[in-house]
Design a protein around this motif. Structure first.
Motif, PDB file in Angstrom:
ATOM      1  N   ARG A 211       8.775  16.229  42.029  1.00 46.81           N
ATOM      2  CA  ARG A 211       9.504  14.972  41.859  1.00 46.81           C
ATOM      3  C   ARG A 211       9.495  14.574  40.386  1.00 46.81           C
ATOM      4  NH1 ARG A 211       6.048  11.781  43.964  1.00 46.81           N
ATOM      5  NH2 ARG A 211       5.204  11.077  41.993  1.00 46.81           N
ATOM      6  N   LYS A 212      10.672  14.224  39.864  1.00 47.20           N
ATOM      7  CA  LYS A 212      10.746  13.764  38.485  1.00 47.20           C
ATOM      8  C   LYS A 212      10.161  12.351  38.380  1.00 47.20           C
ATOM      9  CE  LYS A 212      14.839  16.413  37.141  1.00 47.20           C
ATOM     10  NZ  LYS A 212      16.272  16.346  36.776  1.00 47.20           N
ATOM     11  N   LEU A 213       9.397  12.155  37.312  1.00 48.77           N
ATOM     12  CA  LEU A 213       8.749  10.867  37.098  1.00 48.77           C
ATOM     13  C   LEU A 213       8.845  10.518  35.618  1.00 48.77           C
ATOM     14  CD1 LEU A 213       6.914   8.611  38.399  1.00 48.77           C
ATOM     15  CD2 LEU A 213       4.961   9.972  37.609  1.00 48.77           C
ATOM     16  N   GLY A 214       9.253   9.283  35.340  1.00 51.09           N
ATOM     17  CA  GLY A 214       9.259   8.770  33.982  1.00 51.09           C
ATOM     18  C   GLY A 214       8.346   7.568  33.895  1.00 51.09           C
ATOM     19  N   VAL A 215       7.643   7.414  32.762  1.00 54.58           N
ATOM     20  CA  VAL A 215       6.726   6.296  32.576  1.00 54.58           C
ATOM     21  C   VAL A 215       6.945   5.705  31.192  1.00 54.58           C
ATOM     22  CG1 VAL A 215       4.311   5.554  32.468  1.00 54.58           C
ATOM     23  CG2 VAL A 215       4.992   7.321  34.108  1.00 54.58           C
ATOM     24  N   PHE A 216       7.135   4.377  31.159  1.00 54.22           N
ATOM     25  CA  PHE A 216       7.244   3.651  29.903  1.00 54.22           C
ATOM     26  C   PHE A 216       6.039   2.732  29.801  1.00 54.22           C
ATOM     27  CE2 PHE A 216       8.642   0.111  27.218  1.00 54.22           C
ATOM     28  CZ  PHE A 216       9.121   0.810  26.122  1.00 54.22           C
ATOM     29  N   VAL A 217       5.219   2.948  28.752  1.00 51.88           N
ATOM     30  CA  VAL A 217       3.973   2.202  28.610  1.00 51.88           C
ATOM     31  C   VAL A 217       4.211   1.034  27.649  1.00 51.88           C
ATOM     32  CG1 VAL A 217       1.498   2.380  28.139  1.00 51.88           C
ATOM     33  CG2 VAL A 217       2.768   4.401  28.869  1.00 51.88           C
ATOM     34  N   GLY A 218       4.936   0.028  28.104  1.00 53.25           N
ATOM     35  CA  GLY A 218       5.230  -1.077  27.197  1.00 53.25           C
ATOM     36  C   GLY A 218       5.878  -2.242  27.914  1.00 53.25           C
ATOM     37  N   ASP A 219       6.047  -3.317  27.191  1.00 51.20           N
ATOM     38  CA  ASP A 219       6.567  -4.553  27.765  1.00 51.20           C
ATOM     39  C   ASP A 219       7.577  -5.157  26.787  1.00 51.20           C
ATOM     40  OD1 ASP A 219       6.969  -6.703  29.361  1.00 51.20           O
ATOM     41  OD2 ASP A 219       5.006  -7.627  29.045  1.00 51.20           O
ATOM     42  N   GLY A 220       8.792  -5.425  27.281  1.00 49.39           N
ATOM     43  CA  GLY A 220       9.769  -6.109  26.441  1.00 49.39           C
ATOM     44  C   GLY A 220      10.928  -5.259  25.974  1.00 49.39           C
ATOM     45  N   LEU A 221      11.447  -4.401  26.872  1.00 47.07           N
ATOM     46  CA  LEU A 221      12.620  -3.595  26.523  1.00 47.07           C
ATOM     47  C   LEU A 221      13.788  -4.447  26.049  1.00 47.07           C
ATOM     48  CD1 LEU A 221      12.755  -0.985  29.430  1.00 47.07           C
ATOM     49  CD2 LEU A 221      12.160  -0.572  27.042  1.00 47.07           C
ATOM     50  N   TRP A 222      13.898  -5.637  26.596  1.00 44.87           N
ATOM     51  CA  TRP A 222      15.045  -6.491  26.274  1.00 44.87           C
ATOM     52  C   TRP A 222      15.082  -6.808  24.775  1.00 44.87           C
ATOM     53  CZ3 TRP A 222      14.146 -11.343  24.178  1.00 44.87           C
ATOM     54  CH2 TRP A 222      12.847 -11.826  24.268  1.00 44.87           C
ATOM     55  N   ARG A 223      13.925  -6.829  24.120  1.00 39.70           N
ATOM     56  CA  ARG A 223      13.900  -7.122  22.686  1.00 39.70           C
ATOM     57  C   ARG A 223      14.610  -6.026  21.891  1.00 39.70           C
ATOM     58  NH1 ARG A 223       8.585  -8.625  24.264  1.00 39.70           N
ATOM     59  NH2 ARG A 223       8.183 -10.853  24.019  1.00 39.70           N
ATOM     60  N   TRP A 224      14.456  -4.780  22.344  1.00 40.10           N
ATOM     61  CA  TRP A 224      15.109  -3.668  21.641  1.00 40.10           C
ATOM     62  C   TRP A 224      16.625  -3.796  21.705  1.00 40.10           C
ATOM     63  CZ3 TRP A 224      12.009   1.303  23.354  1.00 40.10           C
ATOM     64  CH2 TRP A 224      10.756   1.279  22.725  1.00 40.10           C
ATOM     65  N   ARG A 225      17.132  -4.026  22.912  1.00 37.98           N
ATOM     66  CA  ARG A 225      18.590  -4.088  23.041  1.00 37.98           C
ATOM     67  C   ARG A 225      19.150  -5.319  22.334  1.00 37.98           C
ATOM     68  NH1 ARG A 225      23.212  -5.237  26.006  1.00 37.98           N
ATOM     69  NH2 ARG A 225      24.499  -3.368  26.337  1.00 37.98           N
ATOM     70  N   LEU A 226      18.475  -6.455  22.476  1.00 37.19           N
ATOM     71  CA  LEU A 226      18.935  -7.680  21.828  1.00 37.19           C
ATOM     72  C   LEU A 226      18.900  -7.533  20.311  1.00 37.19           C
ATOM     73  CD1 LEU A 226      19.853 -10.615  22.118  1.00 37.19           C
ATOM     74  CD2 LEU A 226      17.446 -11.290  22.109  1.00 37.19           C
ATOM     75  N   GLY A 227      17.836  -6.927  19.784  1.00 36.46           N
ATOM     76  CA  GLY A 227      17.728  -6.746  18.348  1.00 36.46           C
ATOM     77  C   GLY A 227      18.806  -5.843  17.799  1.00 36.46           C
ATOM     78  N   GLU A 228      19.096  -4.755  18.509  1.00 34.41           N
ATOM     79  CA  GLU A 228      20.164  -3.860  18.047  1.00 34.41           C
ATOM     80  C   GLU A 228      21.518  -4.552  18.092  1.00 34.41           C
ATOM     81  OE1 GLU A 228      22.184   0.515  18.999  1.00 34.41           O
ATOM     82  OE2 GLU A 228      20.485  -0.185  20.201  1.00 34.41           O
ATOM     83  N   PHE A 229      21.752  -5.343  19.140  1.00 32.89           N
ATOM     84  CA  PHE A 229      23.036  -6.037  19.265  1.00 32.89           C
ATOM     85  C   PHE A 229      23.201  -7.084  18.160  1.00 32.89           C
ATOM     86  CE2 PHE A 229      26.109  -9.045  20.936  1.00 32.89           C
ATOM     87  CZ  PHE A 229      27.074  -8.205  21.476  1.00 32.89           C
ATOM     88  N   GLU A 230      22.120  -7.789  17.853  1.00 32.79           N
ATOM     89  CA  GLU A 230      22.197  -8.795  16.791  1.00 32.79           C
ATOM     90  C   GLU A 230      22.505  -8.158  15.440  1.00 32.79           C
ATOM     91  OE1 GLU A 230      18.478 -10.847  17.019  1.00 32.79           O
ATOM     92  OE2 GLU A 230      19.266 -12.398  18.343  1.00 32.79           O
ATOM     93  N   GLU A 231      21.980  -6.961  15.228  1.00 32.02           N
ATOM     94  CA  GLU A 231      22.141  -6.307  13.930  1.00 32.02           C
ATOM     95  C   GLU A 231      23.469  -5.586  13.788  1.00 32.02           C
ATOM     96  OE1 GLU A 231      19.794  -2.942  11.249  1.00 32.02           O
ATOM     97  OE2 GLU A 231      18.729  -4.086  12.785  1.00 32.02           O
ATOM     98  N   THR A 232      23.971  -4.982  14.868  1.00 28.27           N
ATOM     99  CA  THR A 232      25.156  -4.125  14.762  1.00 28.27           C
ATOM    100  C   THR A 232      26.353  -4.617  15.563  1.00 28.27           C
ATOM    101  OG1 THR A 232      24.528  -2.710  16.649  1.00 28.27           O
ATOM    102  CG2 THR A 232      23.617  -2.154  14.470  1.00 28.27           C
ATOM    103  N   GLY A 233      26.161  -5.613  16.440  1.00 28.41           N
ATOM    104  CA  GLY A 233      27.256  -6.064  17.289  1.00 28.41           C
ATOM    105  C   GLY A 233      27.458  -5.198  18.513  1.00 28.41           C
ATOM    106  N   LYS A 234      26.575  -4.218  18.721  1.00 39.17           N
ATOM    107  CA  LYS A 234      26.620  -3.368  19.909  1.00 39.17           C
ATOM    108  C   LYS A 234      25.209  -2.850  20.152  1.00 39.17           C
ATOM    109  CE  LYS A 234      27.934   0.637  17.102  1.00 39.17           C
ATOM    110  NZ  LYS A 234      28.893   1.759  16.920  1.00 39.17           N
ATOM    111  N   ALA A 235      25.028  -2.146  21.252  1.00 36.64           N
ATOM    112  CA  ALA A 235      23.695  -1.622  21.581  1.00 36.64           C
ATOM    113  C   ALA A 235      23.822  -0.158  21.977  1.00 36.64           C
ATOM    114  CB  ALA A 235      23.059  -2.438  22.696  1.00 36.64           C
ATOM    115  N   ALA A 236      24.599   0.600  21.189  1.00 33.80           N
ATOM    116  CA  ALA A 236      24.905   1.980  21.548  1.00 33.80           C
ATOM    117  C   ALA A 236      23.662   2.858  21.575  1.00 33.80           C
ATOM    118  CB  ALA A 236      25.924   2.553  20.565  1.00 33.80           C
ATOM    119  N   GLY A 237      22.738   2.667  20.637  1.00 33.33           N
ATOM    120  CA  GLY A 237      21.543   3.493  20.603  1.00 33.33           C
ATOM    121  C   GLY A 237      20.648   3.269  21.805  1.00 33.33           C
ATOM    122  N   PHE A 238      20.361   2.001  22.105  1.00 31.28           N
ATOM    123  CA  PHE A 238      19.524   1.674  23.260  1.00 31.28           C
ATOM    124  C   PHE A 238      20.185   2.152  24.543  1.00 31.28           C
ATOM    125  CE2 PHE A 238      18.278  -0.936  26.819  1.00 31.28           C
ATOM    126  CZ  PHE A 238      16.909  -1.045  26.696  1.00 31.28           C
TER     127      PHE A 238
END
Length: 256
Positions: A211-238
């Protein structure tokens, strides 16, 4: 437009100057299936990370995004059948209050592919017991880390835009302390503490009993997308980063 196994022939017209035309023809087989893949989020409480992942998934018409939060937003029993779900995203589960642990265990024991997001309400000591190859030796406080993209990740590649954006993502909060992970894990993102890049994964994939399993050891993914959008006007990388992770985990390998 037809379902089932389709045979495709690719033929390149021979150039008169070619001395070898053996490689001008190739055959490929594609299986066309009907229906959307069901992505179920199991969460202990509402969180902006869930909305962020929904935004990414809604861009793909082949996904059906469902959310189950006990006592807040619940799905019927038919939806909570592991056979009906192509990928489980467990946010803060197993949780400290135990509200989602039983359901998570049921999905993992049934072999459902999963992406676990270990946020602040995750019961970290319960991870090995539900089949996640990650154990924390000491924790209690939290640390701030930045992501570093693993350019040698073996299962798929990322565009240059992802590479450049990840380096600018804001630090995230992770559990402080030593933790051990299985030797078969494949890091997608590493942790950087201050100016020191480590070999500890921040986001990784692995396989447990096929079974495929992915694990993200962190809190606050929304900050990444919001920060990229604020800086570039899009969130293509995230969006590319997490859409590829989710697509990879939700795709079952054809063992035949």
């Amino acid at each position: 437009k037809s379902q089932g196994i389709q045979r495709l022939e690719i033929i390149v017209t021979r150039n008169p100057k070619e001395t070898n035309s053996e490689n001008n023809r190739a055959t490929a087989f594609v299986e066309v299936v009907e229906g959307k893949k069901k992505i179920l989020v199991l969460a202990s409480a509402p969180h902006p990370d869930i909305r962020t992942l929904r935004t990414v998934m809604e861009k793909n018409p082949n996904y059906e995004f469902l959310v189950h939060i006990p006592g807040v937003q619940e799905q019927p029993a038919t939806v909570l059948d592991p056979k009906e779900v192509d990928l489980l995203i467990a946010h803060q589960s197993p949780d400290v209050a135990g509200r989602t642990t039983g359901l998570l265990t049921r999905f993992l024991k049934a072999g459902t592919p999963a992406l676990l997001i270990l946020a602040q309400q995750t019961q970290l000591r319960s991870l090995p017991g539900v089949g996640v190859p990650l154990s924390f030796d000491a924790y209690g406080q939290r640390d701030e880390v930045q992501p570093v993209l693993n350019v040698a990740f073996p299962d798929f590649s990322f565009s240059d835009e992802v590479s450049s954006r990840v380096a600018r993502f804001a630090p995230l909060s992770i559990p402080f302390g030593k933790f051990a992970f299985g030797s078969a894990v494949k890091p997608v993102l590493y942790q950087q503490i201050g100016s020191v890049a480590t070999d500890r994964p921040l986001l990784f994939t692995t396989e447990v009993d096929g079974r495929k399993l992915g694990v993200f050891v962190g809190d606050g993914l929304w900050r990444w997308r919001l920060g990229e959008f604020e800086e570039t006007g899009k969130a293509a990388g995230f969006d590319e980063l997490f859409s590829k992770i989710i697509q990879y985990l939700a795709t079952q390998d054809d063992r035949k």
